[in-house]
Design an enzyme around this catalytic site. Structure first.
Site, PDB file in Angstrom:
ATOM      1  N   LYS A  52       0.721  -1.115  -0.028  1.00  0.00           N
ATOM      2  CA  LYS A  52      -0.003   0.172  -0.005  1.00  0.00           C
ATOM      3  C   LYS A  52       0.781   1.242   0.008  1.00  0.00           C
ATOM      4  CE  LYS A  52      -3.929  -2.392   2.145  1.00  0.00           C
ATOM      5  NZ  LYS A  52      -4.703  -2.456   3.348  1.00  0.00           N
ATOM      6  N   GLN A  96      -4.568  -1.570   9.796  1.00  0.00           N
ATOM      7  CA  GLN A  96      -4.671  -2.751   8.968  1.00  0.00           C
ATOM      8  C   GLN A  96      -5.236  -3.860   9.774  1.00  0.00           C
ATOM      9  OE1 GLN A  96      -3.688  -3.216   6.073  1.00  0.00           O
ATOM     10  NE2 GLN A  96      -4.258  -5.518   5.890  1.00  0.00           N
ATOM     11  N   ASP A 119     -10.896   3.159   4.218  1.00  0.00           N
ATOM     12  CA  ASP A 119     -11.431   1.827   4.236  1.00  0.00           C
ATOM     13  C   ASP A 119     -12.847   1.524   4.001  1.00  0.00           C
ATOM     14  OD1 ASP A 119      -9.481  -0.378   3.922  1.00  0.00           O
ATOM     15  OD2 ASP A 119      -8.727  -0.131   6.080  1.00  0.00           O
TER      16      ASP A 119
HETATM   17  N1  GUN Z   1      -7.013  -6.709   6.183  1.00  0.00           N
HETATM   18  C1  GUN Z   1      -7.427  -7.420   5.166  1.00  0.00           C
HETATM   19  N2  GUN Z   1      -7.961  -6.602   4.396  1.00  0.00           N
HETATM   20  C2  GUN Z   1      -8.011  -5.266   4.773  1.00  0.00           C
HETATM   21  C3  GUN Z   1      -8.414  -3.975   4.193  1.00  0.00           C
HETATM   22  O1  GUN Z   1      -8.776  -3.932   3.092  1.00  0.00           O
HETATM   23  N3  GUN Z   1      -8.126  -3.117   4.972  1.00  0.00           N
HETATM   24  C4  GUN Z   1      -7.725  -3.143   6.245  1.00  0.00           C
HETATM   25  N4  GUN Z   1      -7.476  -1.984   7.099  1.00  0.00           N
HETATM   26  N5  GUN Z   1      -7.023  -4.620   6.778  1.00  0.00           N
HETATM   27  C5  GUN Z   1      -7.417  -5.368   5.956  1.00  0.00           C
END
Ligand code: GUN
Length: 296
Positions: A52, A96, A119
């Site tokens: 990311k 995350q 998100d």
């Molecule tokens: N863990 C797995 N997928 C995601 C996501 O799209 N966002 C976040 N914050 N954590 C995750």
């Protein structure tokens, strides 16, 4: 059979975002700034967050990685979130998931300023999504919609079966595929661990979206001819023949299901890269909204 090439489409989206960022720079405007909070040392989470942040560089965004130890208390994380909420330079941030067990995930998601919740996990944003209001759509479902749209896959009147009801993928996906518009207008069945006779349901599906994290779960006998298959699974399966000692495996028995499918996503190179591209898109949207609100 056509491959839904998430790698290719995500690169196109990143190129489109880069053009927008270049325009911002030319106009002397602030560029989008994404922050990612990572608590602990989970290998997969480290990889995802790393990708990311790297993707931010690629499109010209600013990025900040906040790493906190696995022993972090809930209060310490909530304080960090409050800091990020107040920091005018940061347009959007993510925490995350999963989080260590001493931290209540719901409390954390509720603490994020909905205007910075790229998100789309805050109840205010999730509610807006369910009510067809403009908001941040969770990145993985958003990426799947974008893939279906760019390949012009018909969804209207189709029977979409979603396997898995997680808050991150399955649940929002089931809502989005049933919404008015394209992609959408599907008749949706949301299946989960208590669903009976799953094969009876999947074999009637025009579109199947698997998000359960069980390698090679969906077999050719479970699907009908010309099905569209979207595989969200990314499980690390031990494999001594690879330099890392594992390979990323999806929920779909790709080799056999692909012989019956009209469209299918590969793993890796399908939904995964789309998730990152759509997170960037949400961050761009957050920047544009902040500028409209604050004038800078
Ligand atoms: N863990 C797995 N997928 C995601 C996501 O799209 N966002 C976040 N914050 N954590 C995750």
């Amino acid at each position: 059979m056509e491959i839904l090439d998430g790698k290719k489409i995500s690169n196109q989206i990143k190129d489109e975002i880069t053009v927008e960022v270049d325009k911002m720079k030319k106009n002397g405007e602030k560029v989008p700034h994404l922050a990612a909070v990572l608590v602990g040392n989970d290998g997969a989470s480290l990889t995802y967050v790393g990708s990311k942040v790297k993707s931010c560089e690629r499109v010209g965004f600013e990025s900040t990685l906040v790493k906190m130890p696995s022993t972090t208390s809930e209060l310490e994380l909530l304080k960090k979130i409050e800091e990020l909420n107040k920091n005018q330079d940061i347009d959007g941030f993510i925490v995350q998931l999963p989080l260590p067990e001493q931290i209540n995930e719901q409390k954390v998601l509720m603490a994020i300023d909905p205007d910075k919740d790229v998100d789309g996990f805050h109840p205010a944003n999730f509610g807006k999504m369910a009510l067809d209001m403009s908001t941040f759509i969770p990145a993985t479902p958003f990426g799947i919609l974008e893939l279906l749209e760019r390949y012009n896959v018909e969804t209207k009147g189709k029977h979409t079966v979603v396997i898995g009801r997680s808050h991150i993928v399955g649940r929002p996906m089931s809502i989005l595929m049933g919404r008015k518009g394209f992609p959408g207008n599907s008749t949706v069945t949301l299946t989960h661990s208590h669903t009976k006779n799953i094969t009876q349901i999947t074999s009637q599906a025009d579109i199947i979206i698997t998000a359960l994290g069980q390698p090679n779960y969906l077999k050719a006998e479970m699907v009908k001819d010309d099905v569209v298959v979207i595989d969200v699974g990314i499980t690390r399966v031990p494999d001594e023949d690879t330099p890392r000692g594992y390979k990323i495996t999806g929920d779909v028995d790709f080799e056999n299901v692909s012989k019956k499918a009209s469209y299918i996503t590969p793993v890796p190179g399908g939904v995964g890269p789309m998730t990152i591209a759509m997170l960037l898109k949400n961050t761009l949207l957050a920047r544009e909204r902040h500028r409209a609100k604050n004038g800078n």
